[in-house]
Design a protein around this motif. Sequence first.
Motif, mmCIF file in Angstrom:
data_model
loop_
_atom_site.group_PDB
_atom_site.id
_atom_site.type_symbol
_atom_site.label_atom_id
_atom_site.label_comp_id
_atom_site.label_asym_id
_atom_site.label_seq_id
_atom_site.Cartn_x
_atom_site.Cartn_y
_atom_site.Cartn_z
ATOM 1 N N GLY A 14 0.863 -26.477 19.928
ATOM 2 C CA GLY A 14 0.728 -26.732 21.126
ATOM 3 C C GLY A 14 1.347 -27.803 21.515
ATOM 4 O O GLY A 14 0.466 -27.800 22.888
ATOM 5 N N GLY A 16 4.416 -28.193 22.997
ATOM 6 C CA GLY A 16 4.953 -27.797 24.250
ATOM 7 C C GLY A 16 6.478 -27.257 23.727
ATOM 8 O O GLY A 16 7.279 -27.504 24.380
ATOM 9 N N LYS A 17 6.232 -27.770 22.351
ATOM 10 C CA LYS A 17 7.847 -27.216 21.684
ATOM 11 C C LYS A 17 8.581 -26.256 22.391
ATOM 12 O O LYS A 17 9.592 -25.827 23.130
ATOM 13 C CB LYS A 17 8.085 -27.160 20.134
ATOM 14 N N GLY A 18 7.275 -24.348 22.182
ATOM 15 C CA GLY A 18 7.820 -23.977 22.863
ATOM 16 C C GLY A 18 8.836 -23.557 24.706
ATOM 17 O O GLY A 18 9.959 -23.349 24.666
ATOM 18 N N THR A 19 7.828 -24.287 25.085
ATOM 19 C CA THR A 19 7.788 -24.501 26.446
ATOM 20 C C THR A 19 9.378 -25.233 26.945
ATOM 21 O O THR A 19 10.031 -24.755 27.584
ATOM 22 C CB THR A 19 7.065 -25.175 26.879
ATOM 23 N N ARG A 132 -3.842 -28.342 25.999
ATOM 24 C CA ARG A 132 -2.672 -27.103 25.845
ATOM 25 C C ARG A 132 -3.726 -25.839 24.382
ATOM 26 O O ARG A 132 -3.211 -24.658 24.641
ATOM 27 C CB ARG A 132 -2.041 -27.712 25.519
ATOM 28 N N ARG A 136 -3.747 -22.292 25.998
ATOM 29 C CA ARG A 136 -2.318 -21.015 25.405
ATOM 30 C C ARG A 136 -3.249 -19.744 25.602
ATOM 31 O O ARG A 136 -2.892 -18.923 25.569
ATOM 32 C CB ARG A 136 -1.974 -21.741 24.587
ATOM 33 N N ASN A 167 5.266 -36.006 25.655
ATOM 34 C CA ASN A 167 5.114 -34.989 26.609
ATOM 35 C C ASN A 167 4.387 -35.189 27.642
ATOM 36 O O ASN A 167 3.243 -34.066 27.447
ATOM 37 C CB ASN A 167 5.549 -33.320 25.814
ATOM 38 N N HIS A 168 4.621 -35.876 28.249
ATOM 39 C CA HIS A 168 3.374 -35.925 29.438
ATOM 40 C C HIS A 168 3.720 -34.760 30.440
ATOM 41 O O HIS A 168 3.168 -34.099 30.709
ATOM 42 C CB HIS A 168 3.846 -37.198 30.072
HETATM 43 P P1 ADP Z 1 3.688 -25.441 21.443
HETATM 44 O O1 ADP Z 1 5.195 -24.324 21.436
HETATM 45 O O2 ADP Z 1 4.711 -26.771 20.382
HETATM 46 O O3 ADP Z 1 3.147 -24.796 20.131
HETATM 47 P P2 ADP Z 1 3.319 -24.405 23.761
HETATM 48 O O4 ADP Z 1 5.066 -24.805 24.968
HETATM 49 O O5 ADP Z 1 3.122 -23.338 23.314
HETATM 50 O O6 ADP Z 1 3.386 -25.778 22.064
HETATM 51 O O7 ADP Z 1 2.640 -24.832 24.769
HETATM 52 C C1 ADP Z 1 1.321 -25.320 24.824
HETATM 53 C C2 ADP Z 1 0.492 -24.719 26.301
HETATM 54 O O8 ADP Z 1 0.480 -26.577 26.648
HETATM 55 C C3 ADP Z 1 1.034 -24.043 26.712
HETATM 56 O O9 ADP Z 1 0.222 -23.334 27.818
HETATM 57 C C4 ADP Z 1 2.174 -25.507 27.531
HETATM 58 O O10 ADP Z 1 1.967 -24.373 28.928
HETATM 59 C C5 ADP Z 1 1.431 -25.667 28.026
HETATM 60 N N1 ADP Z 1 2.420 -26.989 28.464
HETATM 61 C C6 ADP Z 1 3.073 -27.959 27.783
HETATM 62 N N2 ADP Z 1 3.423 -28.293 28.370
HETATM 63 C C7 ADP Z 1 2.903 -28.695 29.383
HETATM 64 C C8 ADP Z 1 2.811 -30.114 29.701
HETATM 65 N N3 ADP Z 1 3.891 -31.226 29.734
HETATM 66 N N4 ADP Z 1 1.798 -30.403 29.978
HETATM 67 C C9 ADP Z 1 1.014 -29.617 30.228
HETATM 68 N N5 ADP Z 1 0.779 -28.607 29.692
HETATM 69 C C10 ADP Z 1 1.991 -28.432 29.453
#
Ligand code: ADP
Length: 186
Positions: A14, A16-19, A132, A136, A167-168
């Motif tokens: 959660g 934001g790694k995937g994003t 987050r 998601r 990751n702010h």
């Molecule tokens: P992970 O792959 O680490 O589990 P995700 O990439 O799925 O995390 O991100 C989790 C949620 O947080 C998603 O809905 C994404 O859009 C959101 N997110 C990612 N980076 C940020 C950010 N810098 N600020 C706000 N929301 C974010």
Amino acid sequence: MISGKLIVLTGPSGVGKGTLVRTLLSRHPKLYLSISATTRSPRLGEINGQDYYFINNTKFESMIQQNQLLEWAQYAGNYYGTPRINVQEKINKGFIVLLEIEVAGAEAIKKTFSNALRIFILPPSLKELESRLRGRATDSEQSITKRLKLAKEELAVSQKFDKVITNHNLEKTLRQLELIIFSTQS
Ligand code: ADP
Ligand code: 5GP
């Protein structure tokens, strides 16, 4: 032991790694994301061979036995692992290979790939991490609870990694990652 260019992104679910990875891939054709194997069930819209190789426990355990995984871990009740062959092939072809994996696997990879660069992504706070994960909307309540519990343990070891980034703001984090990934290019 294999050598080459391998970047490992880790941090709690959660964060934001995937994003981050998806955006990096869309910007930089020289990057390649390793596709992991998992015993978790596909989420809505996930495609076998694209998001993960979705396999059963027996197949996963046989991959462990046959040393086909560069690292593997159990996470929230399922197996996840990095198939060795894909990583080696892509590095040989000159790609910078990214792994997006959980913390125990990222720690373990030092043993099989000693010069991997391992980056830990921190959330601004646990409260923001929870928001987050909920925002998601992909995980059950039970899965979110498990992931948050694990996150506390994972955050405790963040300082063991080569780089730690909070990751702010997404764009700022991307710029920091780009600097790290491309400044260490051989
Ligand atoms: P992970 O792959 O680490 O589990 P995700 O990439 O799925 O995390 O991100 C989790 C949620 O947080 C998603 O809905 C994404 O859009 C959101 N997110 C990612 N980076 C940020 C950010 N810098 N600020 C706000 N929301 C974010
Ligand atoms: P999810 O179920 O949300 O797709 O993934 C759960 C966690 O497993 C995430 O932190 C993700 O980064 C991690 N993960 C995905 N693939 C691998 C892998 O190959 N190895 C390890 N150790 N973790 C992985």
